[in-house]
Design a protein around this motif. Structure first.
Motif: not given
Length: 118
Positions: A43-45, A57-64
């Motif tokens: 989704a974003f980093k 680095g901080t990542y956010v994903f839409g799915e686990e």
């Protein structure tokens, strides 16, 4: 409804030369940003730094599953990643986390380099 699945990868900068912070800025803006714009499931980093202290680095994903797959892949190559090569050491931590919520304020999300980049 969920806000996403996060991953934080953090390196220490306490034993690095002062030039490393600028090298990281140049790498992120010149190379890394573009590669993550096409990472499936992301989704974003964000890239965060406290110069002389840490880089993350901080990542956010839409799915686990997308987060877990990326984490498993990255953990196997983290010590040889471009960030590790610039810093001179592997990450201190690679940590999955829950994203409880994300609020977008009136200034909205911005894409691009930060104020101290160049």
């Amino acid at each position: 409804m969920n806000a996403g699945y996060g991953l934080a990868v953090r390196w220490s900068l306490t034993e690095t030369s002062p030039e490393v912070a600028q090298e990281l800025r140049e790498y992120v803006v010149g190379t890394s940003m573009a590669s993550f714009m096409f990472l499936d499931g992301l989704a974003f980093k964000t890239w965060r730094m406290r110069e002389g202290e840490w880089f993350e680095g901080t990542y956010v994903f839409g799915e686990e599953k997308a987060r877990d797959d990326f984490q498993a892949d990255f953990a196997g190559r983290a010590a040889q990643s471009p960030g590790s090569e610039i810093i001179g050491s592997a990450p201190l931590s690679i940590e999955a986390f829950e994203v409880v919520a994300v609020a977008e304020g009136p200034a909205q999300f911005r894409r691009g380099a930060g104020p101290g980049t160049f």
